[in-house]
Design a protein around this motif. Sequence first.
Motif, short mmCIF file in Angstrom:
data_model
loop_
_atom_site.label_atom_id
_atom_site.label_comp_id
_atom_site.label_asym_id
_atom_site.label_seq_id
_atom_site.Cartn_x
_atom_site.Cartn_y
_atom_site.Cartn_z
N ASN A 129 0.84 -1.18 0.00
CA ASN A 129 0.00 0.00 0.00
C ASN A 129 0.89 1.25 0.00
O ASN A 129 1.97 1.25 0.60
CB ASN A 129 -0.86 -0.06 1.27
CG ASN A 129 -1.95 0.96 1.26
OD1 ASN A 129 -2.47 1.32 0.21
ND2 ASN A 129 -2.31 1.43 2.43
N CYS A 130 0.43 2.31 -0.67
CA CYS A 130 1.27 3.52 -0.79
C CYS A 130 1.66 4.11 0.57
O CYS A 130 2.81 4.52 0.76
CB CYS A 130 0.55 4.57 -1.64
SG CYS A 130 -1.19 4.76 -1.27
N SER A 131 0.73 4.10 1.51
CA SER A 131 1.05 4.69 2.82
C SER A 131 2.01 3.80 3.61
O SER A 131 2.81 4.29 4.41
CB SER A 131 -0.23 4.94 3.62
OG SER A 131 -1.06 3.81 3.63
N THR A 132 1.97 2.48 3.36
CA THR A 132 2.91 1.56 4.02
C THR A 132 4.32 1.74 3.47
O THR A 132 5.30 1.71 4.22
CB THR A 132 2.47 0.10 3.81
OG1 THR A 132 1.12 -0.07 4.22
CG2 THR A 132 3.36 -0.86 4.59
N ALA A 133 4.43 1.90 2.14
CA ALA A 133 5.75 1.94 1.49
C ALA A 133 6.63 3.03 2.10
O ALA A 133 7.78 2.78 2.50
CB ALA A 133 5.60 2.14 -0.01
N GLN A 134 6.12 4.25 2.17
CA GLN A 134 6.95 5.34 2.69
C GLN A 134 7.22 5.17 4.18
O GLN A 134 8.29 5.52 4.66
CB GLN A 134 6.30 6.69 2.40
CG GLN A 134 5.01 6.96 3.16
CD GLN A 134 4.34 8.23 2.67
OE1 GLN A 134 3.85 8.28 1.54
NE2 GLN A 134 4.30 9.26 3.50
N LEU A 135 6.26 4.58 4.90
CA LEU A 135 6.45 4.39 6.34
C LEU A 135 7.60 3.43 6.62
O LEU A 135 8.49 3.72 7.42
CB LEU A 135 5.16 3.86 6.97
CG LEU A 135 5.23 3.56 8.47
CD1 LEU A 135 5.41 4.84 9.27
CD2 LEU A 135 3.96 2.81 8.92
N VAL A 136 7.62 2.28 5.92
CA VAL A 136 8.65 1.28 6.24
C VAL A 136 10.04 1.71 5.77
O VAL A 136 11.04 1.30 6.35
CB VAL A 136 8.29 -0.13 5.70
CG1 VAL A 136 7.05 -0.67 6.37
CG2 VAL A 136 8.15 -0.15 4.19
N VAL A 137 10.11 2.55 4.72
CA VAL A 137 11.42 3.09 4.30
C VAL A 137 12.05 3.87 5.45
O VAL A 137 13.25 3.78 5.71
CB VAL A 137 11.26 3.98 3.04
CG1 VAL A 137 12.53 4.80 2.79
CG2 VAL A 137 10.97 3.12 1.82
N ALA A 138 11.22 4.63 6.18
CA ALA A 138 11.72 5.42 7.31
C ALA A 138 11.92 4.58 8.56
O ALA A 138 12.84 4.82 9.35
CB ALA A 138 10.77 6.57 7.59
#
Length: 345
Positions: A129-138
């Motif tokens: 999910n788009c909101s998951t992708a950026q979260l886990v990168v950080a």
Amino acid sequence: MGYKVAVVGATGNVGREMLDILAERGFPADEVVALASSRSIGTEVSFGDKTLKTKVLEHYDFSDTDICLMSAGGAVSKEWSPKIGAQGCVVIDNSSSWRMDPDVPLVVPEVNADAVAGFTKKNIIANPNCSTAQLVVALKPLHDAFGIQRVVVSTYQSVSGAGKDAMDELFSQTRAVFVTDPIEPKKFPKRIAFNLIPQIDVFMEDGFTKEEWKMMAETKKILDPKIKLTATCVRVPVFIAHSEAVNIEFEKPVTADEARDILREAPGCLVIDKREPGGYITPYEAAGEDATYISRIREDATVENGIAMWIVSDNLRKGAALNAVQIAEVLVNRKLIQPKAAKAA
């Protein structure tokens, strides 16, 4: 010999972005094919300095295609991804259909690139999910250093995450406010112009929405099943880029400076964090960019070993199209697949 790549859903927001990013990054493709439903046949889409005419998915033979970037929605993916995979073409799927399938790797290359190798079971790799992708990168570099126990995240998600019709609705409703036309919600359950909607996707029995559940389940699968995560997902009147206010509790003591230093060195992360007016990133500035931006890093004294921060990323790029192309690059760079044309030659 280069690869043959098909983009399914090439006329949609994410499909067009996939074509742009393939061209921008110089992906080693000898041929790129744009596919869509029969109602879009012949629609022209850009690929670098070329123009491609879309072909119909139902009539396309994937037997000589190496990689399929799939962004045509869950129903299409559910039906077609297994068929395409059975023809020896690796599907990188942007829908939610395959993410939680135990035989399908769920991959963010900066976080768990090694998981890509598991694609051979079904020839499908899932994009989160788009909101998951950026979260886990950080979260990944901080988890490696200090051990994450619990995450509380509130999202501020742009309308592009709901497709082109949603973007059109924000535009038309905003205009209607200024010319005092009546406002009719169609794509969203309530008016989106000059408003916030604390619902993304459908409600589940426990009161969370499906979007919130996705963030919880996907973070566990990608990063660590032991992490506890709770989310509140909100749609905001922004065209592109999702923002997240994140509160993290760690196993080990951590200072804001330590977190900042680690994130500055982390792949895919860009720290913009000055404690002054404007010393942070906003969705407007992140739109069209590849990085996951991190600002407002500070210690949270209300919990033991707590850090709060602000994360912003272009949901059409890192949240979808860029991540899919990066997965394809992992397949190529690690020599996990060979071009079919080279084998035939």
